[in-house]
Design an enzyme around this catalytic site. Structure first.
Site, short mmCIF file in Angstrom:
data_model
loop_
_atom_site.label_atom_id
_atom_site.label_comp_id
_atom_site.label_asym_id
_atom_site.label_seq_id
_atom_site.Cartn_x
_atom_site.Cartn_y
_atom_site.Cartn_z
N THR A 246 0.85 -1.19 0.00
CA THR A 246 0.00 0.00 0.00
C THR A 246 0.88 1.24 0.00
O THR A 246 1.85 1.32 0.77
CB THR A 246 -0.93 0.02 1.22
OG1 THR A 246 -1.80 -1.11 1.17
CG2 THR A 246 -1.78 1.29 1.22
N PHE B 158 1.28 5.15 0.73
CA PHE B 158 0.74 6.24 1.54
C PHE B 158 1.45 7.53 1.15
O PHE B 158 2.63 7.53 0.78
CB PHE B 158 0.96 5.99 3.03
CG PHE B 158 0.24 4.78 3.58
CD1 PHE B 158 -0.95 4.91 4.27
CD2 PHE B 158 0.77 3.50 3.41
CE1 PHE B 158 -1.61 3.80 4.78
CE2 PHE B 158 0.12 2.39 3.92
CZ PHE B 158 -1.07 2.54 4.60
#
Length: 432
Positions: free
Chosen positions: A310, A312
């Site tokens: 992921t 960010f």
């Protein structure tokens, strides 16, 4: 003449799981100047003993009232305040009671009316209302979720030893930075398996925060349940929608053909199972969430693909200075009044300068979602309008990037730079 120090109170209403910062009322000082007593001054002048021991007041008061300059006035107030504080301490020791102290000034005038200084809470200083140094231990970083969330882990990776502030919504994390409750916000924008998080792209455009960095975090999912619960007892699995989709095949292989329900975040699912003592429900979350909420790990590493990452981004109120000595990435958003036909020209501006694009994302233009093109013979055509988000590998300090955006601006009706920031170049290995 009175001089009253201003007082203010600042309160914040966002639903953030941390106490609001409130600026307490400051100390109020009232300075009353007594009329100049000429007779007393003459008596002091003729008495050598009095003139030798009396303190000089020429720098504090002049004939008829307050000093000629602001410095004289401030000095006088400071002298009065110090005298009152010493007398207040003597009064507290003798009486043993915390009472409001009134000190008589010159010629019987009440000069000060104070609450005991040691009873006042410490007010916020300018250091509390300004960004802390980057990568410092005092940074306050807002993230969506509860302790144990992957966003909290991303905040810790980006700013080690920071003060992480959990928020119940992404919108609240933005507001925490805008209202000076936090110095940074950490926001997930895309996943290698689940794709883009569209909600956060919309929030990037709605708010005026700047991207100042990025973090790529490997995701390692675990199946969690209460102590003593076995997989055979589970008839429901809850987690974030992305986590459920990333573990769908593995759950089927484990024989968990059960109800799957979506919640706001992974760590929140673990907290919900523990708080409600749900012995028929499992949660998909991190190993840290299991440790925090007292859950057992029934299965470790249940993501369908080990290359589960992921991305960010870190947000701040002010942009950082772009550099050219380290790899940088720049994020922009643009739109055009005449639809998507301009997209090729925009992409060519980067291709001709050998600037690599790392992402392109389209989102509906909420202010003008449909463009109508009328023709008397053929009728009316309806075109959907889009905003385009683009990430490219170049710093805004690079002349190539500056020239590319200057060309893009000629083709578009709207262009905004969301941020120019260092790329995450930390080594990474697939999650096992």
């Amino acid at each position: 003449m009175q001089c009253v120090a201003p007082s203010s109170t600042v309160g914040f209403k966002p639903k953030i799981r941390t106490p609001s910062y409130t600026v307490p009322h400051r100390l109020t000082i009232q300075c009353v100047a007594s009329p100049f007593d000429a007779a007393a001054a003459a008596a002091n002048a003729t008495n050598p003993h009095l003139s030798a021991t009396a303190p000089s007041t020429t720098n504090n008061f002049t004939s008829g009232g307050i000093g000629k300059s602001r410095a004289d006035w401030q000095s006088s107030c400071a002298i009065l305040a110090s005298k009152v504080q010493s007398q207040q301490q003597d009064t507290d020791k003798s009486s043993g009671a915390d009472k409001l102290t009134v000190v008589n000034g010159v010629n019987g005038h009440s000069s000060l009316d104070l609450v005991p200084v040691n009873k006042l809470p410490k007010p916020l200083t300018i250091a509390d209302l300004s960004p802390a140094p980057a990568h410092g231990s005092t940074l306050r970083v807002a993230y969506q979720g509860v302790p144990g969330a992957y966003s909290e882990a991303a905040a810790g990776k980006a700013y080690p030893n920071c003060d992480a502030i959990p928020c119940d919504q992404f919108e609240v994390a933005f507001q925490a930075v805008e209202l000076w409750i936090a110095d940074r916000a950490v926001l997930p924008v895309e996943n290698s398996l689940g794709g883009s998080i569209h909600r956060n792209y919309d929030l990037l455009l709605r708010h005026r925060l700047h991207i100042v960095g990025e973090v790529q975090l490997p995701v390692h999912h675990c199946l969690l349940a209460l102590p003593g619960v076995r997989k055979e007892y589970i008839n429901r699995v809850i987690s974030h929608p992305q986590a459920l989709s990333q573990c769908e095949l593995t759950l089927t292989k484990l024989g968990l053909n059960v109800t799957r329900e979506a919640v706001d975040d992974t760590a929140g699912a673990a907290e919900f199972v523990a708080a409600n003592n749900l012995r028929d429900t499992a949660a998909i979350a991190s190993a840290r969430a299991a440790e925090l909420y007292g859950l057992n790990i029934l299965a470790d590493g249940i993501q369908d693909d080990s290359s589960n990452v992921t991305r960010f981004v870190m947000l701040a109120r002010e942009p950082i200075i772009p550099r050219t000595d380290i790899p940088f990435k720049t994020s922009i958003v643009f739109a055009h009044d005449k639809g998507t036909s301009v997209l090729f020209k925009v992409l060519s501006a980067f291709a001709f300068r050998n600037i690599s694009l790392t992402k392109i994302e389209s989102r509906p233009h909420r202010n003008r979602p449909i463009r109508l093109v009328g023709d008397e013979n053929l009728g009316t055509a309806k075109h959907f309008e889009y905003l385009f988000y683009v990430d490219f590998e170049a710093s805004m300090g690079d002349v190539r990037a500056q020239n590319a955006l200057a060309e893009v601006q000629e083709f578009t009706s709207f262009l905004r730079v969301l941020g120019s920031y260092p790329m995450d170049m930390t080594p990474w290995s697939p999650s096992r």
